[in-house]
Scaffold this motif. Structure first.
Motif, PDB file in Angstrom:
ATOM      1  N   LEU A 111       0.848  -1.198   0.000  1.00 59.39           N
ATOM      2  CA  LEU A 111       0.000   0.000   0.000  1.00 59.39           C
ATOM      3  C   LEU A 111       0.877   1.238   0.000  1.00 59.39           C
ATOM      4  O   LEU A 111       1.835   1.327   0.775  1.00 59.39           O
ATOM      5  CB  LEU A 111      -0.898   0.024   1.235  1.00 59.39           C
ATOM      6  N   ASN A 112       0.546   2.182  -0.865  1.00 58.78           N
ATOM      7  CA  ASN A 112       1.275   3.440  -0.939  1.00 58.78           C
ATOM      8  C   ASN A 112       0.709   4.422   0.071  1.00 58.78           C
ATOM      9  O   ASN A 112      -0.509   4.565   0.183  1.00 58.78           O
ATOM     10  CB  ASN A 112       1.172   4.033  -2.343  1.00 58.78           C
ATOM     11  N   LEU A 113       1.593   5.104   0.771  1.00 61.72           N
ATOM     12  CA  LEU A 113       1.184   6.131   1.722  1.00 61.72           C
ATOM     13  C   LEU A 113       1.311   7.481   1.021  1.00 61.72           C
ATOM     14  O   LEU A 113       2.411   8.001   0.871  1.00 61.72           O
ATOM     15  CB  LEU A 113       2.071   6.072   2.968  1.00 61.72           C
ATOM     16  N   TYR A 114       0.201   8.004   0.557  1.00 57.00           N
ATOM     17  CA  TYR A 114       0.259   9.253  -0.201  1.00 57.00           C
ATOM     18  C   TYR A 114      -0.541  10.379   0.442  1.00 57.00           C
ATOM     19  O   TYR A 114      -0.604  11.476  -0.106  1.00 57.00           O
ATOM     20  CB  TYR A 114      -0.173   9.030  -1.647  1.00 57.00           C
ATOM     21  N   ILE A 115      -1.129  10.132   1.612  1.00 57.29           N
ATOM     22  CA  ILE A 115      -1.889  11.159   2.317  1.00 57.29           C
ATOM     23  C   ILE A 115      -1.351  11.249   3.739  1.00 57.29           C
ATOM     24  O   ILE A 115      -1.307  10.235   4.449  1.00 57.29           O
ATOM     25  CB  ILE A 115      -3.392  10.832   2.336  1.00 57.29           C
ATOM     26  N   PRO A 116      -0.938  12.453   4.174  1.00 53.03           N
ATOM     27  CA  PRO A 116      -0.479  12.576   5.559  1.00 53.03           C
ATOM     28  C   PRO A 116      -1.641  12.417   6.535  1.00 53.03           C
ATOM     29  O   PRO A 116      -2.798  12.613   6.176  1.00 53.03           O
ATOM     30  CB  PRO A 116       0.100  13.999   5.620  1.00 53.03           C
ATOM     31  N   GLY A 117      -1.320  12.044   7.769  1.00 53.18           N
ATOM     32  CA  GLY A 117      -2.341  11.895   8.808  1.00 53.18           C
ATOM     33  C   GLY A 117      -2.341  10.498   9.385  1.00 53.18           C
ATOM     34  O   GLY A 117      -1.434   9.697   9.155  1.00 53.18           O
ATOM     35  N   ASP A 118      -3.381  10.208  10.148  1.00 54.36           N
ATOM     36  CA  ASP A 118      -3.517   8.914  10.801  1.00 54.36           C
ATOM     37  C   ASP A 118      -4.172   7.910   9.854  1.00 54.36           C
ATOM     38  O   ASP A 118      -5.121   8.243   9.133  1.00 54.36           O
ATOM     39  CB  ASP A 118      -4.360   9.047  12.072  1.00 54.36           C
ATOM     40  N   HIS A 119      -3.644   6.687   9.862  1.00 56.11           N
ATOM     41  CA  HIS A 119      -4.157   5.605   9.013  1.00 56.11           C
ATOM     42  C   HIS A 119      -4.317   4.356   9.867  1.00 56.11           C
ATOM     43  O   HIS A 119      -3.483   4.062  10.726  1.00 56.11           O
ATOM     44  CB  HIS A 119      -3.197   5.326   7.852  1.00 56.11           C
ATOM     45  N   TYR A 120      -5.377   3.608   9.569  1.00 56.90           N
ATOM     46  CA  TYR A 120      -5.726   2.430  10.370  1.00 56.90           C
ATOM     47  C   TYR A 120      -5.980   1.240   9.446  1.00 56.90           C
ATOM     48  O   TYR A 120      -6.649   1.372   8.410  1.00 56.90           O
ATOM     49  CB  TYR A 120      -6.979   2.717  11.205  1.00 56.90           C
ATOM     50  N   PHE A 121      -5.477   0.085   9.858  1.00 59.09           N
ATOM     51  CA  PHE A 121      -5.614  -1.139   9.082  1.00 59.09           C
ATOM     52  C   PHE A 121      -5.964  -2.278  10.031  1.00 59.09           C
ATOM     53  O   PHE A 121      -5.436  -2.360  11.140  1.00 59.09           O
ATOM     54  CB  PHE A 121      -4.298  -1.473   8.364  1.00 59.09           C
ATOM     55  N   ILE A 122      -6.843  -3.164   9.575  1.00 53.30           N
ATOM     56  CA  ILE A 122      -7.183  -4.350  10.355  1.00 53.30           C
ATOM     57  C   ILE A 122      -7.198  -5.567   9.440  1.00 53.30           C
ATOM     58  O   ILE A 122      -7.294  -5.435   8.217  1.00 53.30           O
ATOM     59  CB  ILE A 122      -8.562  -4.230  11.071  1.00 53.30           C
ATOM     60  N   CYS A 123      -7.113  -6.741  10.058  1.00 58.29           N
ATOM     61  CA  CYS A 123      -7.443  -7.974   9.360  1.00 58.29           C
ATOM     62  C   CYS A 123      -8.898  -8.252   9.716  1.00 58.29           C
ATOM     63  O   CYS A 123      -9.242  -8.349  10.895  1.00 58.29           O
ATOM     64  CB  CYS A 123      -6.543  -9.130   9.807  1.00 58.29           C
ATOM     65  N   SER A 124      -9.728  -8.356   8.711  1.00 56.59           N
ATOM     66  CA  SER A 124     -11.168  -8.513   8.964  1.00 56.59           C
ATOM     67  C   SER A 124     -11.610  -9.974   9.018  1.00 56.59           C
ATOM     68  O   SER A 124     -12.795 -10.253   9.123  1.00 56.59           O
ATOM     69  CB  SER A 124     -11.963  -7.763   7.896  1.00 56.59           C
ATOM     70  N   MET A 125     -10.681 -10.900   8.991  1.00 58.59           N
ATOM     71  CA  MET A 125     -11.031 -12.323   8.954  1.00 58.59           C
ATOM     72  C   MET A 125     -11.014 -12.961  10.335  1.00 58.59           C
ATOM     73  O   MET A 125     -10.122 -12.690  11.145  1.00 58.59           O
ATOM     74  CB  MET A 125     -10.067 -13.070   8.029  1.00 58.59           C
ATOM     75  N   ASP A 126     -11.984 -13.798  10.601  1.00 54.24           N
ATOM     76  CA  ASP A 126     -12.006 -14.719  11.741  1.00 54.24           C
ATOM     77  C   ASP A 126     -11.654 -14.082  13.085  1.00 54.24           C
ATOM     78  O   ASP A 126     -10.994 -14.700  13.907  1.00 54.24           O
ATOM     79  CB  ASP A 126     -11.035 -15.878  11.489  1.00 54.24           C
ATOM     80  N   GLY A 127     -12.052 -12.857  13.311  1.00 46.26           N
ATOM     81  CA  GLY A 127     -11.776 -12.219  14.598  1.00 46.26           C
ATOM     82  C   GLY A 127     -10.318 -11.869  14.828  1.00 46.26           C
ATOM     83  O   GLY A 127      -9.906 -11.613  15.961  1.00 46.26           O
ATOM     84  N   ASP A 128      -9.513 -11.870  13.770  1.00 50.27           N
ATOM     85  CA  ASP A 128      -8.085 -11.574  13.925  1.00 50.27           C
ATOM     86  C   ASP A 128      -7.847 -10.197  14.519  1.00 50.27           C
ATOM     87  O   ASP A 128      -6.930 -10.005  15.317  1.00 50.27           O
ATOM     88  CB  ASP A 128      -7.351 -11.697  12.591  1.00 50.27           C
ATOM     89  N   CYS A 129      -8.677  -9.225  14.148  1.00 55.22           N
ATOM     90  CA  CYS A 129      -8.525  -7.879  14.698  1.00 55.22           C
ATOM     91  C   CYS A 129      -8.717  -7.891  16.209  1.00 55.22           C
ATOM     92  O   CYS A 129      -7.969  -7.234  16.946  1.00 55.22           O
ATOM     93  CB  CYS A 129      -9.506  -6.915  14.040  1.00 55.22           C
ATOM     94  N   LEU A 130      -9.709  -8.641  16.671  1.00 56.59           N
ATOM     95  CA  LEU A 130      -9.934  -8.744  18.119  1.00 56.59           C
ATOM     96  C   LEU A 130      -8.737  -9.373  18.824  1.00 56.59           C
ATOM     97  O   LEU A 130      -8.516  -9.149  20.014  1.00 56.59           O
ATOM     98  CB  LEU A 130     -11.208  -9.537  18.406  1.00 56.59           C
ATOM     99  N   ASP A 131      -7.955 -10.147  18.070  1.00 54.60           N
ATOM    100  CA  ASP A 131      -6.719 -10.731  18.600  1.00 54.60           C
ATOM    101  C   ASP A 131      -5.516  -9.843  18.271  1.00 54.60           C
ATOM    102  O   ASP A 131      -4.379 -10.311  18.221  1.00 54.60           O
ATOM    103  CB  ASP A 131      -6.505 -12.137  18.031  1.00 54.60           C
TER     104      ASP A 131
END
Length: 146
Positions: A111-131
């Protein structure tokens, strides 16, 4: 007289060619400077984009890094086991996806970072984000530290 005019035209053409070459040279130097300053960050380093054992793994990983406009994030994961979903802060906090966006399901993903500021990413599979398979970063502009 014709010789003087011919000499002047030759000098003018050389000056135009010199200015044109100088412009091209400066453009190349400027683009090289930008390319040299851009970095690829392998998310999680050698561990990759996985469900971490340490709940602070991605927080700790991002803490000692500076992310700048022009950099890239490399999310290294196995297709079918994980994904990368850019989300808004509220979705990051809740580990949900309420604002439809682009989920990248094929790994590895860059993923290219082309916008300044805060960025958030999660894994949306099988509750991985909760882990704790989630990443929050702050991207600064090339010209500042905002």
């Amino acid at each position: 007289m014709a010789a003087a005019k011919l000499l002047k035209n030759t000098r003018d053409k050389k000056m135009v060619a010199f200015k044109s070459n100088m412009f091209v040279f400066m453009a190349i130097v400027a683009s090289m400077t930008f390319c040299i300053s851009a970095m690829e960050h392998a998310v999680g380093d050698d561990s990759g984009w996985v469900t971490p054992e340490n709940p602070n793994f991605y927080i700790d990983w991002a803490a000692n890094k500076t992310f700048t406009v022009g950099d890239t994030l490399l999310f290294d994961f196995y297709t079918g086991l994980h994904d990368v979903t850019p989300v808004i802060k509220e979705d990051y906090d809740r580990c949900s996806v309420t604002v439809p966006g682009t989920t990248i399901k094929t790994g590895p993903a860059t993923l290219n970072l082309y916008i300044p500021g805060d960025h958030y990413f999660i894994c949306s599979m099988d509750g991985d984000c909760l882990d704790n398979q989630k990443l929050a970063i702050h991207v600064v502009d090339n010209d500042s530290s905002n």
